[in-house]
Design a protein around this motif. Structure first.
Motif, PDB file in Angstrom:
ATOM      1  N   LEU A  26     -45.538  79.912  -0.575  1.00 30.92           N
ATOM      2  CA  LEU A  26     -46.343  80.100  -1.789  1.00 30.92           C
ATOM      3  C   LEU A  26     -46.629  81.567  -2.115  1.00 30.92           C
ATOM      4  O   LEU A  26     -46.458  81.982  -3.263  1.00 30.92           O
ATOM      5  N   PRO A  27     -47.049  82.402  -1.136  1.00 28.51           N
ATOM      6  CA  PRO A  27     -47.344  83.801  -1.488  1.00 28.51           C
ATOM      7  C   PRO A  27     -46.134  84.564  -2.027  1.00 28.51           C
ATOM      8  O   PRO A  27     -46.296  85.562  -2.733  1.00 28.51           O
ATOM      9  N   ALA A  28     -44.927  84.116  -1.715  1.00 32.19           N
ATOM     10  CA  ALA A  28     -43.725  84.827  -2.162  1.00 32.19           C
ATOM     11  C   ALA A  28     -43.312  84.466  -3.582  1.00 32.19           C
ATOM     12  O   ALA A  28     -42.470  85.159  -4.165  1.00 32.19           O
ATOM     13  N   GLN A  29     -43.893  83.424  -4.151  1.00 30.39           N
ATOM     14  CA  GLN A  29     -43.423  82.975  -5.464  1.00 30.39           C
ATOM     15  C   GLN A  29     -43.878  83.852  -6.637  1.00 30.39           C
ATOM     16  O   GLN A  29     -43.080  84.133  -7.538  1.00 30.39           O
ATOM     17  N   PRO A  30     -45.144  84.301  -6.706  1.00 28.95           N
ATOM     18  CA  PRO A  30     -45.519  85.179  -7.836  1.00 28.95           C
ATOM     19  C   PRO A  30     -44.679  86.444  -7.943  1.00 28.95           C
ATOM     20  O   PRO A  30     -44.256  86.792  -9.054  1.00 28.95           O
ATOM     21  N   PRO A  31     -44.382  87.152  -6.828  1.00 37.69           N
ATOM     22  CA  PRO A  31     -43.511  88.333  -6.979  1.00 37.69           C
ATOM     23  C   PRO A  31     -42.119  87.990  -7.503  1.00 37.69           C
ATOM     24  O   PRO A  31     -41.512  88.791  -8.218  1.00 37.69           O
ATOM     25  N   ILE A  32     -41.611  86.801  -7.139  1.00 32.09           N
ATOM     26  CA  ILE A  32     -40.298  86.401  -7.643  1.00 32.09           C
ATOM     27  C   ILE A  32     -40.340  86.310  -9.161  1.00 32.09           C
ATOM     28  O   ILE A  32     -39.454  86.828  -9.859  1.00 32.09           O
ATOM     29  N   MET A  33     -41.382  85.677  -9.681  1.00 34.19           N
ATOM     30  CA  MET A  33     -41.491  85.499 -11.134  1.00 34.19           C
ATOM     31  C   MET A  33     -41.800  86.821 -11.834  1.00 34.19           C
ATOM     32  O   MET A  33     -41.144  87.182 -12.812  1.00 34.19           O
ATOM     33  N   LEU A  34     -42.810  87.540 -11.333  1.00 37.64           N
ATOM     34  CA  LEU A  34     -43.271  88.741 -12.036  1.00 37.64           C
ATOM     35  C   LEU A  34     -42.280  89.894 -11.905  1.00 37.64           C
ATOM     36  O   LEU A  34     -41.861  90.487 -12.904  1.00 37.64           O
ATOM     37  N   ALA A  35     -41.907  90.219 -10.662  1.00 34.85           N
ATOM     38  CA  ALA A  35     -40.971  91.330 -10.472  1.00 34.85           C
ATOM     39  C   ALA A  35     -39.583  90.956 -10.998  1.00 34.85           C
ATOM     40  O   ALA A  35     -38.865  91.805 -11.524  1.00 34.85           O
ATOM     41  N   GLY A  36     -39.222  89.674 -10.881  1.00 36.95           N
ATOM     42  CA  GLY A  36     -37.945  89.238 -11.440  1.00 36.95           C
ATOM     43  C   GLY A  36     -37.885  89.438 -12.933  1.00 36.95           C
ATOM     44  O   GLY A  36     -36.892  89.956 -13.471  1.00 36.95           O
ATOM     45  N   SER A  37     -38.964  89.075 -13.618  1.00 33.99           N
ATOM     46  CA  SER A  37     -39.028  89.286 -15.071  1.00 33.99           C
ATOM     47  C   SER A  37     -39.007  90.771 -15.410  1.00 33.99           C
ATOM     48  O   SER A  37     -38.320  91.196 -16.342  1.00 33.99           O
ATOM     49  N   GLY A  38     -39.768  91.562 -14.619  1.00 38.04           N
ATOM     50  CA  GLY A  38     -39.792  93.010 -14.857  1.00 38.04           C
ATOM     51  C   GLY A  38     -38.421  93.649 -14.685  1.00 38.04           C
ATOM     52  O   GLY A  38     -38.014  94.505 -15.469  1.00 38.04           O
ATOM     53  N   GLY A  39     -37.692  93.211 -13.659  1.00 33.30           N
ATOM     54  CA  GLY A  39     -36.349  93.740 -13.430  1.00 33.30           C
ATOM     55  C   GLY A  39     -35.384  93.388 -14.545  1.00 33.30           C
ATOM     56  O   GLY A  39     -34.567  94.210 -14.968  1.00 33.30           O
ATOM     57  N   VAL A  40     -35.488  92.153 -15.045  1.00 34.34           N
ATOM     58  CA  VAL A  40     -34.625  91.726 -16.154  1.00 34.34           C
ATOM     59  C   VAL A  40     -34.940  92.533 -17.410  1.00 34.34           C
ATOM     60  O   VAL A  40     -34.031  93.004 -18.108  1.00 34.34           O
ATOM     61  N   VAL A  41     -36.225  92.723 -17.706  1.00 34.24           N
ATOM     62  CA  VAL A  41     -36.615  93.498 -18.892  1.00 34.24           C
ATOM     63  C   VAL A  41     -36.113  94.944 -18.774  1.00 34.24           C
ATOM     64  O   VAL A  41     -35.585  95.511 -19.735  1.00 34.24           O
ATOM     65  N   ALA A  42     -36.276  95.528 -17.571  1.00 35.00           N
ATOM     66  CA  ALA A  42     -35.802  96.910 -17.373  1.00 35.00           C
ATOM     67  C   ALA A  42     -34.289  96.983 -17.566  1.00 35.00           C
ATOM     68  O   ALA A  42     -33.784  97.914 -18.198  1.00 35.00           O
ATOM     69  N   GLY A  43     -33.559  96.005 -17.052  1.00 32.47           N
ATOM     70  CA  GLY A  43     -32.103  95.990 -17.218  1.00 32.47           C
ATOM     71  C   GLY A  43     -31.697  95.848 -18.665  1.00 32.47           C
ATOM     72  O   GLY A  43     -30.765  96.516 -19.132  1.00 32.47           O
ATOM     73  N   MET A  44     -32.399  94.984 -19.405  1.00 29.95           N
ATOM     74  CA  MET A  44     -32.088  94.783 -20.822  1.00 29.95           C
ATOM     75  C   MET A  44     -32.416  96.020 -21.647  1.00 29.95           C
ATOM     76  O   MET A  44     -31.800  96.264 -22.687  1.00 29.95           O
ATOM     77  N   ALA A  45     -33.385  96.826 -21.155  1.00 32.77           N
ATOM     78  CA  ALA A  45     -33.756  98.049 -21.867  1.00 32.77           C
ATOM     79  C   ALA A  45     -32.832  99.218 -21.518  1.00 32.77           C
ATOM     80  O   ALA A  45     -33.052 100.345 -21.969  1.00 32.77           O
ATOM     81  N   GLY A  46     -31.807  98.934 -20.705  1.00 29.54           N
ATOM     82  CA  GLY A  46     -30.860  99.981 -20.350  1.00 29.54           C
ATOM     83  C   GLY A  46     -31.248 100.764 -19.110  1.00 29.54           C
ATOM     84  O   GLY A  46     -30.574 101.716 -18.734  1.00 29.54           O
ATOM     85  N   LEU A  47     -32.357 100.384 -18.467  1.00 32.96           N
ATOM     86  CA  LEU A  47     -32.817 101.077 -17.261  1.00 32.96           C
ATOM     87  C   LEU A  47     -32.324 100.306 -16.030  1.00 32.96           C
ATOM     88  O   LEU A  47     -33.103  99.753 -15.263  1.00 32.96           O
ATOM     89  N   GLU A  48     -30.991 100.290 -15.871  1.00 26.64           N
ATOM     90  CA  GLU A  48     -30.399  99.428 -14.852  1.00 26.64           C
ATOM     91  C   GLU A  48     -30.781  99.835 -13.439  1.00 26.64           C
ATOM     92  O   GLU A  48     -31.026  98.978 -12.583  1.00 26.64           O
ATOM     93  N   ALA A  49     -30.840 101.119 -13.150  1.00 27.94           N
ATOM     94  CA  ALA A  49     -31.204 101.573 -11.801  1.00 27.94           C
ATOM     95  C   ALA A  49     -32.636 101.157 -11.467  1.00 27.94           C
ATOM     96  O   ALA A  49     -32.921 100.696 -10.355  1.00 27.94           O
ATOM     97  N   ILE A  50     -33.530 101.329 -12.445  1.00 36.38           N
ATOM     98  CA  ILE A  50     -34.924 100.915 -12.228  1.00 36.38           C
ATOM     99  C   ILE A  50     -35.009  99.396 -12.084  1.00 36.38           C
ATOM    100  O   ILE A  50     -35.724  98.877 -11.219  1.00 36.38           O
ATOM    101  N   GLY A  51     -34.242  98.678 -12.907  1.00 34.39           N
ATOM    102  CA  GLY A  51     -34.222  97.226 -12.821  1.00 34.39           C
ATOM    103  C   GLY A  51     -33.756  96.737 -11.460  1.00 34.39           C
ATOM    104  O   GLY A  51     -34.353  95.824 -10.880  1.00 34.39           O
ATOM    105  N   GLN A  52     -32.705  97.369 -10.924  1.00 43.14           N
ATOM    106  CA  GLN A  52     -32.211  96.982  -9.601  1.00 43.14           C
ATOM    107  C   GLN A  52     -33.243  97.279  -8.522  1.00 43.14           C
ATOM    108  O   GLN A  52     -33.408  96.505  -7.574  1.00 43.14           O
TER     109      GLN A  52
END
Length: 197
Positions: free
Chosen positions: A109-135
């Protein structure tokens, strides 16, 4: 103190998914997700209230407001509520009863919020062209997913982790859900019965 519209939202989401793909109604994943979400909304509050009454009966009310009580309410009770409402479906479809599912869910359970939140943040960063930051951001959900898989595999390998249940058909599943509804609504049914006496 406004009335929650969670069930309406859940119903609307399921209806929309079914409109887009009528076969989704028979999708086991959708059924399990919907049952778990309904359990969080319908069963978890009663379980948490029961846990608080239990502590009050032991004159341990201070625990419920502390970190230990908060952990039990937000992790164990909520996880148990989701387990209760998905269990009949799991046994019906897979013919197995997991003995370790509560332990597994509490540990992951404690690992699930970071998956959702950081996963979404990484996808948004990648879509914004900030691929290194997204990774870089996506390293956190990767670690959390690795933890989740490792815990699931470990608990599944424990001796007696699950039991085979034979003959659990549709009537048994519907009876199980009827029993859950009766237990959940027992006080309301009791008041109704008293009214007719």
């Amino acid at each position: 103190h406004r009335r929650s519209t969670g069930l309406v939202s859940l119903g609307a989401a399921c209806a929309l998914m079914t409109l887009l793909n009528p076969l989704a109604l028979w999708d086991v994943g959708l059924q399990l997700s919907s049952a778990a979400t309904a359990g969080l909304m319908l069963v978890a509050p009663g379980m948490i209230a029961g846990f608080r009454r239990f502590l009050a009966g032991l004159h341990m009310e201070r625990i419920s407001s502390g970190p230990v009580g908060s952990f039990f309410e937000e992790s164990v009770m909520v996880t148990l509520a989701a387990n209760v409402t998905t269990l009949p479906l799991v046994v019906y479809y897979f013919g197995r009863l997991s003995i370790v599912s509560l332990l597994t869910n509490v540990l992951i359970l404690p690992a699930q919020p970071p998956i959702m939140l950081a996963g979404s943040g990484g996808v948004v960063a990648g879509m914004a062209g900030l691929e290194a930051i997204g990774q870089a951001i996506l390293a956190l959900p990767w670690l959390c997913l690795a933890w989740t898989v490792a815990i699931v595999q470990w608990t599944a390998s424990l001796p007696g982790a699950s039991l085979e249940i034979a003959g659990f058909g549709l009537p048994a599943m519907l009876t199980a859900y009827a029993a859950i509804a009766v237990v959940k609504e027992r006080s309301r049914l009791q008041r109704l019965g008293d009214r007719f006496r």
